[in-house]
Scaffold this active site. Structure first.
Site, PDB file in Angstrom:
ATOM      1  N   GLU A 275       0.834  -1.219   0.000  1.00 55.73           N
ATOM      2  CA  GLU A 275       0.000   0.000   0.000  1.00 55.73           C
ATOM      3  C   GLU A 275       0.863   1.261   0.000  1.00 55.73           C
ATOM      4  O   GLU A 275       0.799   2.061   0.930  1.00 55.73           O
ATOM      5  CB  GLU A 275      -0.873   0.027   1.269  1.00 55.73           C
ATOM      6  N   PRO A 276       1.676   1.465  -1.006  1.00 60.35           N
ATOM      7  CA  PRO A 276       2.498   2.675  -1.007  1.00 60.35           C
ATOM      8  C   PRO A 276       1.669   3.909  -1.360  1.00 60.35           C
ATOM      9  O   PRO A 276       0.804   3.856  -2.232  1.00 60.35           O
ATOM     10  CB  PRO A 276       3.534   2.403  -2.106  1.00 60.35           C
ATOM     11  N   GLY A 277       1.929   4.998  -0.676  1.00 58.48           N
ATOM     12  CA  GLY A 277       1.285   6.266  -0.988  1.00 58.48           C
ATOM     13  C   GLY A 277       2.343   7.294  -1.331  1.00 58.48           C
ATOM     14  O   GLY A 277       2.472   7.767  -2.457  1.00 58.48           O
ATOM     15  N   ARG A 278       3.185   7.592  -0.323  1.00 60.56           N
ATOM     16  CA  ARG A 278       4.165   8.666  -0.462  1.00 60.56           C
ATOM     17  C   ARG A 278       5.121   8.431  -1.633  1.00 60.56           C
ATOM     18  O   ARG A 278       5.418   9.349  -2.377  1.00 60.56           O
ATOM     19  CB  ARG A 278       4.965   8.760   0.836  1.00 60.56           C
ATOM     20  N   ARG A 314       3.152  20.054   6.391  1.00 63.68           N
ATOM     21  CA  ARG A 314       4.177  19.106   6.845  1.00 63.68           C
ATOM     22  C   ARG A 314       5.323  19.747   7.637  1.00 63.68           C
ATOM     23  O   ARG A 314       5.726  19.222   8.674  1.00 63.68           O
ATOM     24  CB  ARG A 314       4.724  18.280   5.670  1.00 63.68           C
ATOM     25  N   TYR A 318       5.371  18.185  11.280  1.00 63.45           N
ATOM     26  CA  TYR A 318       6.387  17.140  11.533  1.00 63.45           C
ATOM     27  C   TYR A 318       7.799  17.690  11.455  1.00 63.45           C
ATOM     28  O   TYR A 318       8.752  16.901  11.331  1.00 63.45           O
ATOM     29  CB  TYR A 318       6.293  16.024  10.481  1.00 63.45           C
ATOM     30  N   CYS A 346      -0.849  34.001  10.493  1.00 61.08           N
ATOM     31  CA  CYS A 346      -0.470  34.688  11.729  1.00 61.08           C
ATOM     32  C   CYS A 346      -0.056  33.725  12.830  1.00 61.08           C
ATOM     33  O   CYS A 346      -0.705  33.638  13.878  1.00 61.08           O
ATOM     34  CB  CYS A 346      -1.633  35.540  12.185  1.00 61.08           C
ATOM     35  N   GLU A 347       0.955  32.951  12.585  1.00 57.90           N
ATOM     36  CA  GLU A 347       1.519  32.055  13.603  1.00 57.90           C
ATOM     37  C   GLU A 347       2.993  31.912  13.297  1.00 57.90           C
ATOM     38  O   GLU A 347       3.367  31.779  12.133  1.00 57.90           O
ATOM     39  CB  GLU A 347       0.935  30.638  13.490  1.00 57.90           C
ATOM     40  N   TYR A 375       0.615  14.011   0.775  1.00 58.48           N
ATOM     41  CA  TYR A 375       0.310  14.655   2.062  1.00 58.48           C
ATOM     42  C   TYR A 375       0.481  16.178   1.981  1.00 58.48           C
ATOM     43  O   TYR A 375       0.861  16.824   2.953  1.00 58.48           O
ATOM     44  CB  TYR A 375       1.150  14.042   3.190  1.00 58.48           C
TER      45      TYR A 375
END
Ligand code: LLP
Length: 425
Positions: A275-278, A314, A318, A346-347, A375
């Site tokens: 099940e590869p996604g990335r 991301r 992370y 604004c962060e 992602y």
């Protein structure tokens, strides 16, 4: 390898110049390469050659309908984790027998949807889920094919938020309990046990944790077969990492991974699913953004761009690294200088990178984030009332908008005012 290269000093997606897309759709935007998506799927498919197998693209990485349609046309299967993803798979043309349903919290409604619409298998993650699925299937007069996801308790050595194979994680059943749970599943009337599922985490850059997990699965296969279960399919999950930082990382290739699969479980005669996604979508996409201002701060400079954490979360979530390229290639010998690259939200967390060595850039110039195809768009939000950004697919010299940027009115008019407030003004 991907299909984003400089040609005569300008960054291209396949045969389309990035500035041409920017002029058409405005910035920021995501752009994906069909050739890269296709190539990555084929790498996995070829890596498992010689074993009966199905590469089930994990659509959570990028679930745009055009990307899914391309995967379906290549003969891929698909891994879904919600009723919404199941509906996307069907809409993109995946037949039920190529759809795998994963996830820790499948609802009765989702189970009904998949049982009625067609499903290759459910990857069941707990005993209560198993009991619920059996009841739903029995009520519908169907039998649900299942694997049970085991948690092999191995350290995937990846970011803690995307590791799933340790016993403290919420996923699967402890492998030590597997015999008992399989025995329970075997007597539930609505289920047919067909195999084992495992997924230990994402962005793994070393094959050793896969090896540990798959050896445990191989041993469990023999044990469960001896107990009388029909274990004919192994779903080995996704998780193979990509080189986010090209200058200093080279994760294993799908071919090495395929060899590992053959070495660890090949002798069992099972059908293999992965099940590869990335790895399929990540390096098939760029996020392109325009410089708004260059701000000279106290001791450090800031490149303020029109993409923000709501478009690509991301780095904030992370601390992820993404290569960031100027779309116009700097002349050889251009001096680089450190700069913080930030968005307008604004962060302080809306910082893509700190003190990155970049060539001089000015307002109106374009930059491209690499490895943004997975992602990226799927995790975007409209925080700060910034409409979701468009997605574009390139195929050789052609490009098409595969998700348009909503207008501000569309964004605002999704909200509705209750009657009592309407009357109050
Ligand atoms: N199968 C299952 C059961 C999964 O949970 C996942 C990812 C995959 C397959 C696909 O893994 P991949 O091949 O893409 O590594 N948002 C995070 C990644 C979350 C991954 C969640 N599960 C990020 O941006 O790094």
């Amino acid at each position: 390898m991907d299909h984003f290269l400089y040609k005569q000093g300008v960054l291209y997606a396949e045969d389309v110049a990035i500035p041409e897309i920017a002029a058409n759709v405005g910035t920021p935007f995501y752009v994906y390469s069909s050739a890269t998506l296709t190539r990555h799927f084929k790498l996995f498919d070829e890596a498992l050659e010689g074993m009966p197998h199905l590469v089930c693209y994990a659509m959570k990485a990028n679930s745009n309908q055009a990307v899914l349609k391309l995967m379906a046309s290549l003969g891929a299967g698909v891994d879904v984790v919600s009723g919404g993803e199941y509906r996307r798979a069907i809409a993109a043309g995946f037949p039920g027998e190529r759809i795998v349903f994963s996830g820790v919290g499948k609802t009765v409604e989702e189970m009904e949807l998949a049982l009625n619409g067609g499903i290759r298998q459910f990857n069941v993650e707990s005993e209560p889920e198993m009991i619920a699925l059996s009841a739903v299937a029995t009520r519908l007069g169907r039998v649900a094919p299942i694997t049970i996801r085991v948690n092999p308790d191995v350290d995937a050595k990846t970011h803690e938020k995307i590791a799933t194979g340790k016993s403290e994680n919420k996923f699967g059943i402890p492998i030590a309990k597997a015999r008992q749970v399989y025995a329970e599943a075997a007597v539930l009337p609505g289920l047919k046990v067909i195999g084992i599922d495992v997924h230990i985490g994402s962005q793994l850059t070393d094959l050793a944790p896969f090896e540990q997990a798959y050896l445990k699965v191989a041993e469990l296969t023999e044990t469960l077969r001896a107990d009388g279960h029909d274990i004919s399919r192994l779903d080995l999950g996704g998780g193979l990492g990509i080189p986010y930082e090209r200058s200093n990382s080279a994760p294993p290739l799908p071919l090495d991974y395929g060899a590992l699969v053959k070495r660890t479980v090949g002798h069992l005669g099972c059908e293999i699913e992965i099940e590869p996604g990335r790895l399929i979508a990540g390096n098939a996409g760029l996020l392109v953004s325009e410089v708004i201002y260059v701000k000279e701060g106290d001791g450090r400079n800031f490149l303020i761009i029109d993409a923000a954490m709501n478009d690509l979360i991301r780095p904030a979530m992370y601390s992820a690294y993404h290569d960031i390229l100027p779309v116009v290639e700097p002349a050889p010998g251009t001096e680089l200088a450190p700069i913080d690259i930030v968005g307008p939200v604004c962060e302080s967390g809306d910082t893509f990178t700190k003190q990155r060595e970049m060539p001089p850039l000015t307002s109106g110039e374009l930059v491209a984030f690499r490895s943004a195809g997975a992602y990226g768009a799927v995790m975007a939000s409209e925080y700060n009332s910034r409409p979701l950004i468009p997605e574009v697919l390139v195929h050789e010299h052609q490009f098409a908008v595969i998700r348009a940027r909503p207008t501000f009115d569309e964004m605002i008019n999704r909200d509705t005012i209750p009657e009592w407030l309407e009357r109050s003004v």
